[in-house]
Motif scaffolding. Structure first.
Motif, PDB file in Angstrom:
ATOM      1  N   MET A 170      34.655  69.878 -16.829  1.00 39.95           N
ATOM      2  CA  MET A 170      35.019  70.748 -15.718  1.00 39.95           C
ATOM      3  C   MET A 170      35.979  70.051 -14.768  1.00 39.95           C
ATOM      4  O   MET A 170      37.000  70.610 -14.358  1.00 39.95           O
ATOM      5  CB  MET A 170      33.756  71.197 -14.971  1.00 39.95           C
ATOM      6  CG  MET A 170      32.880  72.166 -15.749  1.00 39.95           C
ATOM      7  SD  MET A 170      31.260  72.375 -15.009  1.00 39.95           S
ATOM      8  CE  MET A 170      31.689  72.916 -13.365  1.00 39.95           C
ATOM      9  N   ILE A 171      35.665  68.800 -14.402  1.00 38.56           N
ATOM     10  CA  ILE A 171      36.494  68.084 -13.433  1.00 38.56           C
ATOM     11  C   ILE A 171      37.875  67.803 -14.010  1.00 38.56           C
ATOM     12  O   ILE A 171      38.865  67.759 -13.273  1.00 38.56           O
ATOM     13  CB  ILE A 171      35.785  66.774 -13.010  1.00 38.56           C
ATOM     14  CG1 ILE A 171      34.467  67.108 -12.307  1.00 38.56           C
ATOM     15  CG2 ILE A 171      36.660  65.957 -12.081  1.00 38.56           C
ATOM     16  CD1 ILE A 171      33.615  65.896 -12.007  1.00 38.56           C
ATOM     17  N   HIS A 172      37.959  67.636 -15.313  1.00 36.61           N
ATOM     18  CA  HIS A 172      39.239  67.384 -15.967  1.00 36.61           C
ATOM     19  C   HIS A 172      40.225  68.506 -15.646  1.00 36.61           C
ATOM     20  O   HIS A 172      41.408  68.250 -15.368  1.00 36.61           O
ATOM     21  CB  HIS A 172      39.026  67.256 -17.481  1.00 36.61           C
ATOM     22  CG  HIS A 172      40.265  66.903 -18.248  1.00 36.61           C
ATOM     23  ND1 HIS A 172      41.212  67.843 -18.606  1.00 36.61           N
ATOM     24  CD2 HIS A 172      40.703  65.716 -18.728  1.00 36.61           C
ATOM     25  CE1 HIS A 172      42.188  67.252 -19.282  1.00 36.61           C
ATOM     26  NE2 HIS A 172      41.907  65.960 -19.374  1.00 36.61           N
ATOM     27  N   HIS A 173      39.772  69.755 -15.654  1.00 34.46           N
ATOM     28  CA  HIS A 173      40.646  70.886 -15.359  1.00 34.46           C
ATOM     29  C   HIS A 173      41.116  70.854 -13.904  1.00 34.46           C
ATOM     30  O   HIS A 173      42.273  71.179 -13.597  1.00 34.46           O
ATOM     31  CB  HIS A 173      39.932  72.199 -15.655  1.00 34.46           C
ATOM     32  CG  HIS A 173      39.645  72.409 -17.107  1.00 34.46           C
ATOM     33  ND1 HIS A 173      40.631  72.662 -18.036  1.00 34.46           N
ATOM     34  CD2 HIS A 173      38.483  72.394 -17.803  1.00 34.46           C
ATOM     35  CE1 HIS A 173      40.097  72.799 -19.234  1.00 34.46           C
ATOM     36  NE2 HIS A 173      38.796  72.652 -19.114  1.00 34.46           N
ATOM     37  N   HIS A 174      40.228  70.467 -12.985  1.00 33.15           N
ATOM     38  CA  HIS A 174      40.618  70.328 -11.581  1.00 33.15           C
ATOM     39  C   HIS A 174      41.713  69.271 -11.435  1.00 33.15           C
ATOM     40  O   HIS A 174      42.717  69.489 -10.732  1.00 33.15           O
ATOM     41  CB  HIS A 174      39.412  69.907 -10.736  1.00 33.15           C
ATOM     42  CG  HIS A 174      38.378  70.962 -10.538  1.00 33.15           C
ATOM     43  ND1 HIS A 174      37.623  71.472 -11.564  1.00 33.15           N
ATOM     44  CD2 HIS A 174      37.947  71.590  -9.420  1.00 33.15           C
ATOM     45  CE1 HIS A 174      36.770  72.375 -11.089  1.00 33.15           C
ATOM     46  NE2 HIS A 174      36.951  72.463  -9.792  1.00 33.15           N
ATOM     47  N   ILE A 175      41.489  68.125 -12.071  1.00 32.34           N
ATOM     48  CA  ILE A 175      42.435  67.019 -11.942  1.00 32.34           C
ATOM     49  C   ILE A 175      43.793  67.395 -12.533  1.00 32.34           C
ATOM     50  O   ILE A 175      44.840  67.099 -11.948  1.00 32.34           O
ATOM     51  CB  ILE A 175      41.861  65.757 -12.612  1.00 32.34           C
ATOM     52  CG1 ILE A 175      40.641  65.253 -11.828  1.00 32.34           C
ATOM     53  CG2 ILE A 175      42.920  64.659 -12.709  1.00 32.34           C
ATOM     54  CD1 ILE A 175      39.898  64.125 -12.494  1.00 32.34           C
ATOM     55  N   GLU A 176      43.787  68.053 -13.684  1.00 35.27           N
ATOM     56  CA  GLU A 176      45.053  68.451 -14.295  1.00 35.27           C
ATOM     57  C   GLU A 176      45.820  69.399 -13.377  1.00 35.27           C
ATOM     58  O   GLU A 176      47.037  69.246 -13.185  1.00 35.27           O
ATOM     59  CB  GLU A 176      44.805  69.117 -15.647  1.00 35.27           C
ATOM     60  CG  GLU A 176      46.090  69.566 -16.324  1.00 35.27           C
ATOM     61  CD  GLU A 176      45.890  70.080 -17.734  1.00 35.27           C
ATOM     62  OE1 GLU A 176      46.881  70.167 -18.473  1.00 35.27           O
ATOM     63  OE2 GLU A 176      44.724  70.389 -18.099  1.00 35.27           O
ATOM     64  N   ALA A 177      45.126  70.383 -12.800  1.00 36.10           N
ATOM     65  CA  ALA A 177      45.792  71.331 -11.913  1.00 36.10           C
ATOM     66  C   ALA A 177      46.345  70.628 -10.669  1.00 36.10           C
ATOM     67  O   ALA A 177      47.480  70.882 -10.249  1.00 36.10           O
ATOM     68  CB  ALA A 177      44.824  72.445 -11.514  1.00 36.10           C
ATOM     69  N   ALA A 178      45.549  69.743 -10.081  1.00 37.85           N
ATOM     70  CA  ALA A 178      45.987  69.051  -8.866  1.00 37.85           C
ATOM     71  C   ALA A 178      47.160  68.118  -9.142  1.00 37.85           C
ATOM     72  O   ALA A 178      48.072  67.987  -8.315  1.00 37.85           O
ATOM     73  CB  ALA A 178      44.822  68.271  -8.267  1.00 37.85           C
ATOM     74  N   SER A 179      47.164  67.476 -10.305  1.00 38.36           N
ATOM     75  CA  SER A 179      48.213  66.511 -10.624  1.00 38.36           C
ATOM     76  C   SER A 179      49.575  67.170 -10.776  1.00 38.36           C
ATOM     77  O   SER A 179      50.606  66.496 -10.692  1.00 38.36           O
ATOM     78  CB  SER A 179      47.863  65.750 -11.908  1.00 38.36           C
ATOM     79  OG  SER A 179      47.918  66.608 -13.044  1.00 38.36           O
ATOM     80  N   GLN A 180      49.602  68.481 -10.996  1.00 35.36           N
ATOM     81  CA  GLN A 180      50.860  69.194 -11.205  1.00 35.36           C
ATOM     82  C   GLN A 180      51.449  69.767  -9.921  1.00 35.36           C
ATOM     83  O   GLN A 180      52.525  70.362  -9.949  1.00 35.36           O
ATOM     84  CB  GLN A 180      50.644  70.315 -12.223  1.00 35.36           C
ATOM     85  CG  GLN A 180      50.270  69.801 -13.606  1.00 35.36           C
ATOM     86  CD  GLN A 180      49.890  70.909 -14.565  1.00 35.36           C
ATOM     87  OE1 GLN A 180      49.813  72.074 -14.192  1.00 35.36           O
ATOM     88  NE2 GLN A 180      49.642  70.558 -15.819  1.00 35.36           N
ATOM     89  N   VAL A 181      50.763  69.569  -8.786  1.00 35.05           N
ATOM     90  CA  VAL A 181      51.276  70.054  -7.505  1.00 35.05           C
ATOM     91  C   VAL A 181      52.373  69.112  -7.013  1.00 35.05           C
ATOM     92  O   VAL A 181      52.158  67.899  -6.952  1.00 35.05           O
ATOM     93  CB  VAL A 181      50.142  70.141  -6.467  1.00 35.05           C
ATOM     94  CG1 VAL A 181      50.691  70.531  -5.099  1.00 35.05           C
ATOM     95  CG2 VAL A 181      49.079  71.131  -6.915  1.00 35.05           C
ATOM     96  N   PRO A 182      53.556  69.626  -6.670  1.00 37.46           N
ATOM     97  CA  PRO A 182      54.629  68.755  -6.162  1.00 37.46           C
ATOM     98  C   PRO A 182      54.183  67.975  -4.926  1.00 37.46           C
ATOM     99  O   PRO A 182      53.583  68.532  -4.006  1.00 37.46           O
ATOM    100  CB  PRO A 182      55.740  69.751  -5.810  1.00 37.46           C
ATOM    101  CG  PRO A 182      55.464  70.961  -6.640  1.00 37.46           C
ATOM    102  CD  PRO A 182      53.979  71.040  -6.756  1.00 37.46           C
ATOM    103  N   GLY A 183      54.447  66.685  -4.930  1.00 31.83           N
ATOM    104  CA  GLY A 183      54.120  65.856  -3.783  1.00 31.83           C
ATOM    105  C   GLY A 183      52.688  65.355  -3.751  1.00 31.83           C
ATOM    106  O   GLY A 183      52.300  64.669  -2.800  1.00 31.83           O
ATOM    107  N   MET A 184      51.891  65.670  -4.758  1.00 35.08           N
ATOM    108  CA  MET A 184      50.505  65.194  -4.788  1.00 35.08           C
ATOM    109  C   MET A 184      50.493  63.678  -4.971  1.00 35.08           C
ATOM    110  O   MET A 184      51.101  63.144  -5.898  1.00 35.08           O
ATOM    111  CB  MET A 184      49.736  65.868  -5.913  1.00 35.08           C
ATOM    112  CG  MET A 184      48.257  65.505  -5.978  1.00 35.08           C
ATOM    113  SD  MET A 184      47.305  66.101  -4.570  1.00 35.08           S
ATOM    114  CE  MET A 184      47.325  67.867  -4.849  1.00 35.08           C
TER     115      MET A 184
END
Length: 388
Positions: A1-15
């Protein structure tokens, strides 16, 4: 579950960094996971362990210095018991359109009137998306717009959390006969949204019609798996297995970890996930299921609507099966009622079968609509039971 959160967050510009906050004891399994996802997504990940569970805002406040290091313009907060196709980039654009300075955005989606009673309900001003009223799990109908448990905050949020913290210090005394009261536990929903931000002109809602749901029981993982695989089919088809000569037959969306060993006569799918180092023998049929790391599925087994836990073994000619309660699998996920594990009277609700870790199932038995706790060795068939 957390893997999906991390993948989504990592793709945000400027993260710049991803912080996980929780009261779970840090262990080798978490360390290996963090190392793997840091390498995969090329982003710094840290785990901040609470000394006790502090609530949805208490942990943020406790680690506010770490969160604010580097002077972020804004930061996302994502509850880990949700899943979905997280529209974080779009949410950030919406947030930035509201201007600079102190303001806050929550992700919202539509539910039915009945479903809404189980969530935080949002009342908004339609032309501005300003949240004018918020009620957490109301007793009567308030709104079909519900909170997804995903937020985008300006750093000024800590002023409001600090106010709630000070208020609790002044008003709450610890009851020696109860563990229900603590001065450090702060909840975003009641203490911040209800008490301070709703109607203040600072809180907005961004709507999504994409897949979203809570994960409140093991059974919900079956439904989440189906929808994540459907997303992969559209966004990352290379992650899904394809039919090829000399390999197992694939039906629909199936993910197989590269380290898994699958016999060519096996048939997998639709909506199947096979984890790391799994071994699946000849003639095995797997459908609508998850088989987790290091599990062994021996010859001619049938795994339907089930979760097979880590390091578990299923003997030859054995059937592991659940009875799904899903009248329309094609409906948007937020509109589907996911059955609870238990009925209102406490009896097991037939839905799926779950085998915990290190469970040993003998040959030629049936396990139907049952929950098997970890480290159990069964000797016979079971139906509609919890095996302790």
């Amino acid at each position: 579950m957390i893997h999906h959160h991390i993948e989504a967050a990592s793709q945000v510009p400027g993260m710049k960094e991803i912080l996980l906050i929780g009261s779970y004891q840090h262990n080798d399994q978490l360390s290996r996971f963090f190392a793997a996802v840091q390498q995969e997504f090329k982003i710094l990940i840290r785990y901040l362990q609470e000394y006790t569970a502090l609530g949805t805002a208490g942990g943020m406040y406790h680690f506010r210095d770490q969160i604010l290091s580097g002077s972020p313009e804004a930061f996302f907060v994502m509850n880990c018991d949700v899943c979905g196709e997280f529209p974080l980039k779009e949410m950030l654009e919406f947030h930035q359109q509201k201007g600079t300075g102190a303001h806050f955005t929550m992700l919202g989606t539509e539910a039915t009137r009945q479903q809404s009673l189980n969530y935080g309900c949002i009342v908004e001003t339609k032309h501005t998306s300003e949240v004018t009223h918020y009620v957490e799990k109301p007793e009567t109908f308030v709104s079909t717009t519900i909170s997804c448990g995903i937020y985008l905050f300006s750093p000024e949020i800590f002023q409001f959390i600090g106010h709630a913290f000070q208020k609790k210090q002044e008003e709450i005394s610890f009851d020696v006969d109860s563990n229900l009261h603590t001065k450090d536990t702060i909840h975003l929903e009641q203490d911040i949204f209800v008490e301070q931000l709703a109607g203040s002109g600072l809180l907005y809602v961004y709507h999504t019609s994409k897949f979203w749901s809570q994960i409140k029981s093991a059974g919900a993982a079956i439904y989440a798996n189906r929808h994540y695989l459907k997303i992969y089919n559209r966004t990352h088809p290379e992650r899904l297995s394809q039919n090829a000569e000399g390999k197992a037959t694939i039906i629909g969306d199936v993910y197989i970890h590269p380290s898994a060993t699958i016999h060519p006569s096996a048939v997998l799918g639709p909506n199947v996930t096979i984890g790391k180092n799994v071994v699946i023998g000849p003639g095995v049929r797997v459908r609508e299921s998850l088989v987790l790391e290091d599990a062994l599925i021996q010859d001619h087994c049938c795994i339907l609507h089930s979760i097979v836990g880590w390091n578990s073994t299923v003997g030859q000619w054995t059937r592991i099966e659940g009875t799904p309660n899903d009248p329309n699998p094609n409906k948007p996920f937020a509109k589907v009622d996911i059955p609870d594990l238990f009925n209102a009277d406490g009896r097991l609700n037939p839905s799926i079968t779950v085998l915990g870790s290190n469970v040993q199932i003998p040959a030629e038995v049936i396990v139907l609509n049952s929950i098997v706790l970890p480290h159990k060795e069964l000797g016979r068939s079971y139906k509609n039971q919890i095996i302790l």
